[in-house]
Write a protein that holds these residues in place. Structure first.
Motif, short mmCIF file in Angstrom:
data_model
loop_
_atom_site.label_atom_id
_atom_site.label_comp_id
_atom_site.label_asym_id
_atom_site.label_seq_id
_atom_site.Cartn_x
_atom_site.Cartn_y
_atom_site.Cartn_z
N VAL B 32 0.86 -1.18 0.00
CA VAL B 32 0.00 0.00 0.00
C VAL B 32 0.89 1.23 0.00
O VAL B 32 1.96 1.21 0.61
N LYS B 33 0.45 2.26 -0.68
CA LYS B 33 1.26 3.48 -0.76
C LYS B 33 0.73 4.53 0.21
O LYS B 33 -0.43 4.94 0.12
N ALA B 34 1.62 4.95 1.14
CA ALA B 34 1.25 6.01 2.06
C ALA B 34 1.08 7.30 1.28
O ALA B 34 1.87 7.62 0.41
N GLY B 35 0.05 8.04 1.59
CA GLY B 35 -0.27 9.27 0.86
C GLY B 35 -1.68 9.08 0.35
O GLY B 35 -2.63 9.54 0.97
N PRO B 36 -1.84 8.34 -0.77
CA PRO B 36 -3.22 8.06 -1.23
C PRO B 36 -3.90 7.02 -0.34
O PRO B 36 -5.10 7.11 -0.10
N TRP B 37 -3.13 6.03 0.15
CA TRP B 37 -3.66 5.00 1.05
C TRP B 37 -4.78 4.18 0.42
O TRP B 37 -5.60 3.59 1.14
N THR B 38 -4.89 4.10 -0.88
CA THR B 38 -6.02 3.42 -1.51
C THR B 38 -5.72 1.93 -1.72
O THR B 38 -4.56 1.54 -1.83
N PRO B 39 -6.80 1.10 -1.78
CA PRO B 39 -6.67 -0.35 -1.62
C PRO B 39 -6.63 -1.16 -2.91
O PRO B 39 -7.21 -2.24 -2.97
N GLU B 40 -5.93 -0.68 -3.93
CA GLU B 40 -5.86 -1.45 -5.17
C GLU B 40 -5.10 -2.76 -4.98
O GLU B 40 -5.12 -3.63 -5.87
N ALA B 41 -4.46 -2.92 -3.81
CA ALA B 41 -3.79 -4.20 -3.53
C ALA B 41 -4.75 -5.38 -3.60
O ALA B 41 -4.33 -6.51 -3.85
N THR B 42 -6.04 -5.13 -3.42
CA THR B 42 -7.00 -6.25 -3.50
C THR B 42 -6.97 -6.89 -4.88
O THR B 42 -7.23 -8.07 -5.03
N VAL B 43 -6.64 -6.07 -5.88
CA VAL B 43 -6.52 -6.59 -7.25
C VAL B 43 -5.08 -7.01 -7.54
O VAL B 43 -4.83 -8.06 -8.13
N GLN B 44 -4.14 -6.18 -7.09
CA GLN B 44 -2.74 -6.41 -7.43
C GLN B 44 -2.08 -7.53 -6.65
O GLN B 44 -1.29 -8.30 -7.17
N TYR B 45 -2.36 -7.58 -5.35
CA TYR B 45 -1.66 -8.53 -4.47
C TYR B 45 -2.65 -9.26 -3.56
O TYR B 45 -2.61 -9.12 -2.34
N PRO B 46 -3.55 -10.02 -4.15
CA PRO B 46 -4.60 -10.66 -3.34
C PRO B 46 -4.03 -11.58 -2.25
O PRO B 46 -4.60 -11.67 -1.16
N ASP B 47 -2.91 -12.24 -2.49
CA ASP B 47 -2.33 -13.12 -1.47
C ASP B 47 -1.98 -12.34 -0.21
O ASP B 47 -2.17 -12.82 0.91
N ALA B 48 -1.45 -11.15 -0.40
CA ALA B 48 -1.04 -10.35 0.76
C ALA B 48 -2.26 -9.93 1.56
O ALA B 48 -2.25 -9.95 2.80
N VAL B 49 -3.31 -9.53 0.87
CA VAL B 49 -4.53 -9.11 1.56
C VAL B 49 -5.17 -10.31 2.26
O VAL B 49 -5.57 -10.23 3.42
N ARG B 50 -5.24 -11.43 1.55
CA ARG B 50 -5.82 -12.65 2.15
C ARG B 50 -5.02 -13.06 3.39
O ARG B 50 -5.57 -13.42 4.42
N GLY B 91 -13.86 -2.84 -9.59
CA GLY B 91 -12.93 -3.97 -9.53
C GLY B 91 -12.28 -4.10 -8.16
O GLY B 91 -12.16 -5.20 -7.60
N ILE B 92 -11.87 -2.97 -7.62
CA ILE B 92 -11.18 -2.99 -6.32
C ILE B 92 -12.13 -3.42 -5.22
O ILE B 92 -11.81 -4.26 -4.38
N ASN B 93 -13.32 -2.85 -5.20
CA ASN B 93 -14.28 -3.18 -4.15
C ASN B 93 -14.76 -4.63 -4.27
O ASN B 93 -14.93 -5.32 -3.26
N ASP B 94 -14.92 -5.05 -5.48
CA ASP B 94 -15.39 -6.42 -5.69
C ASP B 94 -14.35 -7.44 -5.21
O ASP B 94 -14.65 -8.39 -4.50
N ALA B 95 -13.10 -7.21 -5.56
CA ALA B 95 -12.03 -8.12 -5.13
C ALA B 95 -11.94 -8.13 -3.61
O ALA B 95 -11.73 -9.18 -2.98
N ALA B 96 -12.09 -6.96 -3.02
CA ALA B 96 -12.01 -6.87 -1.56
C ALA B 96 -13.07 -7.74 -0.89
O ALA B 96 -12.79 -8.46 0.07
N CYS B 97 -14.27 -7.66 -1.42
CA CYS B 97 -15.37 -8.45 -0.82
C CYS B 97 -15.10 -9.93 -0.95
O CYS B 97 -15.33 -10.71 -0.02
N ARG B 98 -14.61 -10.33 -2.10
CA ARG B 98 -14.39 -11.77 -2.30
C ARG B 98 -13.28 -12.30 -1.39
O ARG B 98 -13.37 -13.39 -0.85
#
Lengths: 400, 400, 400, 400
Positions: B32-50, B91-98
């Protein structure tokens, strides 16, 4: 495809960045138990171990050190630990090597197998007994074709020499790293003599890991370097310090500090501390630069960012971290955007938010060392009575 | 098999333990990038989020909150952020939910979808504009059949009311949590009035998250409770504070502290702080007890261990953590074995190892709020000139 | 020659600067005993007492307060004190008045006689008994023609009312000053009610002295002022705080802090703290501005220098002290000459040189108050057995 | 009546207790100006000087050191100082000797005349020029029949040797004391060599005063002692340190610390620090034990109380101070009575009440030394322009 360059070639040509600490990071995540600190998670929770390797790879680590800390058979069965029986020494070490290999191959990483000091030695047993413990781990490392061996976290240079001897039989490059500070080993051997003895025992890389913060560690390395130079010994240097500030630690390092291991939070280094560490280590001539307990991926990334010019590249993880806080330009609040620069962070002396805490602690400083009765290996768990007696000797519990 | 109990039933019957902070933990891990703090990692790095969800589940969390913080479309495209274009809000919100669903089903966890304050509101735009942003996220949550919704991290109760209205249309239980302290919201509305307005707007659970440490947060909740009781409003209470000590923060919380966000290490709470937090929250009547930025798995585990009796169980993660440091009985060093008990850790006031740092900081306290020009949404990145002007206003950079 | 202006006229026309603390200053010089704190030095060491009065006169004090603190007969004979028998209550008070008069006449100073709370009241005895103690002192003050009376250092407003009644019989102006903070008196009476009751009892000047630092004291005075205004009571305000920082003190003030009375050094205020105090007190409307324990001549001089414009003059002592460190222009070292200015000293946050000390202490907070057995007057000295029992209740001695 | 014993006989037979610092104490009382620090108060305010001598005599001082600090003619006329013209070097020194004599005769005290480093030397002028300044003071000391001479507060051993040579011509015992720490003098001469050179120059007593706290000073003295022993030189040792904690000071001592001279309050030592100092100094073999800046009568009394057994007596001042806080048995509050004992005060680590201050400071460390242009003597006052240029070089003023 060209074969991977080996450790010694990489060190001759430039900098090698190590990884961070597994036991502290995985303890916080729920996969390692503080106290025994043994790595059966390699068998039990391989996803968690693999995930941590990946964080370090992404942060810039050139080495995936197999998570085999304290994985000698005697330690896995000490003071009530049942890991030896349940998972076996071989099983744990083997799984560790395979996980490290898997992630190393996702990049250009080297795989290292690691040995540490043994309860056998601390109990005052023989060289043969001690080396038997080492050999069991080395055998697994050789079978798994690791790229090199690390004998690290030794408090006594004598045991280290035995470990180096065991490692050299593998024919692999050997890194030797003691958990000592500028005052030397726990038997009173100076840090200078420790360096010389490790080099003479045949280690290819010598240095210091754990027990002290980056800056105290570099004080020790400076002395090591001077002694090695004076003795005309040509070896590379390694530093893998704590990510906890320990200006107040004495000979035994952070183990003695009252905060060890569950109150160390206020001592955690910032990423900016690590920029300074990386620069000072490099300028001193250290070429294997990594971390130990407390070092997380963002600390390693800071090392890699500080040395980006020397390495000719930024780590993959800098995708999510612009140099010197640049990402804060995207922050919502204007006064946080104002912090997007090097001068701000280099000058900040961060507060603790703990007005009832002091800056420094008086270490416990019991001063016991190898051979002392209280250090002897013991398969049974500590009893309530033993615990009560220990508590009576404890300064903090008694308000001293 | 019996159907899973819902949030409100669980709160009526006992305690619900939340999870910890994703943005800070994943920033340190490199995702995650400090500053924007947005959660695109749910798409980019699902293993890390999981992996992080699993750590919290294992630590005792009853809720898997989908990682949708700041995932509104306007935030994903603010100040040079290209996440909206690359990964899309949907896409980001959907991945997060799953991801949250997947891990929740490994246990008995609930899945929550989360909304936060928007650049649209901070830019002074209309209710309709702001709710349009909310609706895009709510639609995804409903499609994914989350168990309930959390509107959290709101600095202005007005925007919160709009968010609650948007959430209620889903028919799901709604949790409303503001990032405010005992001084109230950024438009000068008292904390008491904020609580009453959230309840009157229809939220089923109201409370406070982020911006302040556990103990400052509970001061705010105490005031909320008194006001709700006085108004005869029956809602549950939620606390999800920082894991950073902030006794010196003012109205804006830790964002104002000079250490935010890259020098907060010395403020990190210990597990023992969290025992105290859990007990005090429970005694105050808070039943949804979790954490926000800085809260890692071991902090949540401490909450679960403190409330083990109330919950009738220990978390899975306690396999690796005996209550009150009991695992230290297996430590090699006798004086560390002496620390295997509650009295030691409850009395310890941990040192920072930083003798040149103070205990407390003077906040920046710029005091700007919704509608101020410097808070307006802006798709372009911050320029060098804007940055230079900001730096001139910065106290720490100027040694104040 | 025009007659000297009286206290109330001076307060109506401008600022009156009080003096500093005698018991702490003379204890350090070897003339007062910590514990009883009684002022028999007026008989035994008149030169020392006279010398201290002169320091304050020179520093800008408009009032020479006779050194009669705790000089009531019951206190002079409490817990093994033999001062009552040796020097007599009358002798001590009389000498004090004459010394104050002598120095006051070297300038334009006023002489004040002072009363404080009594062991008689703390022992739970009657109003008549308590006022009998006051009367003995008032008689001496009247005989010595002091300019006004100060009833100060009272922890209970009830006893204060009795003291004011006794003082008013003299026909002299009466200043009433309690040693309380923003939390009010030790019987739970709010600071607001204390102010109103003192004013209604007839005091001409009301306020706070001792027990708290200047800034905590002014918080209390702010509340007093609001209550007096609300009640339509027209009286002047007095502040005579400690010169020790006490942000951590609770209801009982610095007496509760573990550092009291022999470890308070790191809390001593600088002269620059006193500039700030004087300005804030003046801006709040306080017109009698002085100090109590810890206030030395240079602290009073700082008050007088800060208010030089309002008073139309600098104190005599400024001969040896140029405003805002101007004298440092004459220092040998260039970097000390660089400190000859206001900005340097206003921004400095001085270090303690004590890395093992915290910023704040946990008060003892025993919470006993008038009537409690342990507070009862007792002519015999404390026994070893009593002392041992007390030590068992002491938190610091027990490492809490 | 037997003649008074001389200094050297007293040192051979036991301990000699020095006095404390006059310039800091009298500055706070309003009689000395910080910056020039010159002692014209001996002419202007003899009562104040006499009073301070008496406090020290009463506290246990065996030596009344005439208040002649910085009373050389060149210093009395440096940078705008008009003391030389108004009061004359001779007049100031003569008055100082007579005041010291007067008080010494009230007890069994010795009188010492003191010399310090000169602007002449710092300006790079010749040995003859420098000794001319010394000689003017020595002449007055001899006329006044002082008992011995002290050459103290020298930063360069070369100038000290010149001073010893001038002093020896008087035929009196000579004490030589440099204001240096463990790092040695400002020209890079080690502390060991300084000791040896002072002894070889003929000083009867050698040691350290001012600039560092008691414990740093004793580190320096330990090195001095080892060097003197190694060189076979038999001289007595003197320690007269600051009463300010200076663990963070570098070579130049407390002058470099940002708190010097008007923000040192939080660094002031307690009486319990002085017990420890006296014991450690005595155990190291130091026999002339006194104090310098910051040392007040109660600090000297603590030294005398700690060494009561060795000296066979308590000081007169202990009449008002029972050993180890015994007087607190007479305190009104029971929890303060509980503090009447040694264990309490030895274990206390006193708080500063300053949560925005750090424990340690970064010294200015300009590093200029004798001969540097900015140190040159200059009769005219510092101009505004010079001051502005200095401020630009000042780290604290610039937030570093």
């Amino acid at each position: 495809m060209a074969p991977k360059k080996g450790l010694l070639q990489r060190l001759d040509e430039g900098v090698v960045i190590g990884d961070g600490g597994f036991v502290f990071a995985l303890e916080k995540r729920g996969y390692v138990k503080a106290g025994p600190w043994t790595p059966e998670a390699t068998v039990q929770y391989p996803d968690a171990v693999r995930g941590l390797h990946r964080e370090f790879l992404r942060a810039g680590s050139d080495v995936m050190q197999a998570f085999t800390f304290y994985a000698s058979d005697d330690k896995l069965s000490n003071r009530g630990n049942e890991s030896s029986a349940k998972y076996t020494c071989r099983g744990i070490n083997d799984a560790a090597c395979r996980l490290a290999r898997e992630v190393a191959e996702e990049g250009d990483g080297l795989v290292a197998g690691g040995l540490s000091q043994t309860p056998t030695y601390l109990s005052g047993m023989s060289k043969a007994d001690t080396q038997k413990e080492f050999q069991k781990q080395v055998d697994v490392f050789v079978e798994n074709k690791v790229d090199f061996l690390i004998a690290e976290y030794f408090e006594h240079v004598e045991e280290m020499e035995w470990a180096i001897e065991s490692c050299l039989k593998s024919g692999l490059p050997v890194v030797a790293s003691m958990c000592i500070g500028p005052e030397g080993d726990l038997h009173g051997i100076t840090v200078e003599e420790c360096a010389v003895r490790m080099a003479k025992a045949g280690a290819h890389v010598v240095g210091i890991n754990c027990h002290f913060d980056p800056f105290v560690t570099l004080e020790g390395l400076k002395k090591m370097k001077a002694a090695l130079d004076a003795a005309g010994l040509k070896v590379h240097l390694i530093a893998q310090p704590l990510a906890f500030h320990t200006p107040d630690a004495q000979k035994q390092g952070f183990i003695d500090l009252p905060e060890f291991p569950f109150g160390l939070e206020p001592r955690i280094c910032t990423r900016w501390d690590m920029h300074r560490y990386a620069r000072e280590a490099y300028d001193l001539g250290v070429r294997y630069i990594g971390g130990c307990c407390g070092f997380e991926a963002y600390h390693i990334r800071a090392v890699a960012e500080e040395l980006a010019k020397e390495r000719g590249k930024l780590p993959a993880g800098s995708e999510k971290h612009e140099q010197w806080a640049g990402g804060l330009r995207m922050h919502t609040k204007p006064w946080v955007r104002a912090r997007a620069g090097r001068q701000y962070w280099e000058n900040l002396r961060p507060s603790s938010g703990r007005p009832f805490s002091a800056a420094m602690s008086k270490p416990d400083a019991w001063g016991v060392t190898a051979g002392d009765a209280s250090l002897k290996q013991k398969k049974d768990a500590t009893t309530e009575e033993e615990l009560t007696n220990l508590a009576k000797s404890c300064k903090v519990a008694n308000g001293k």
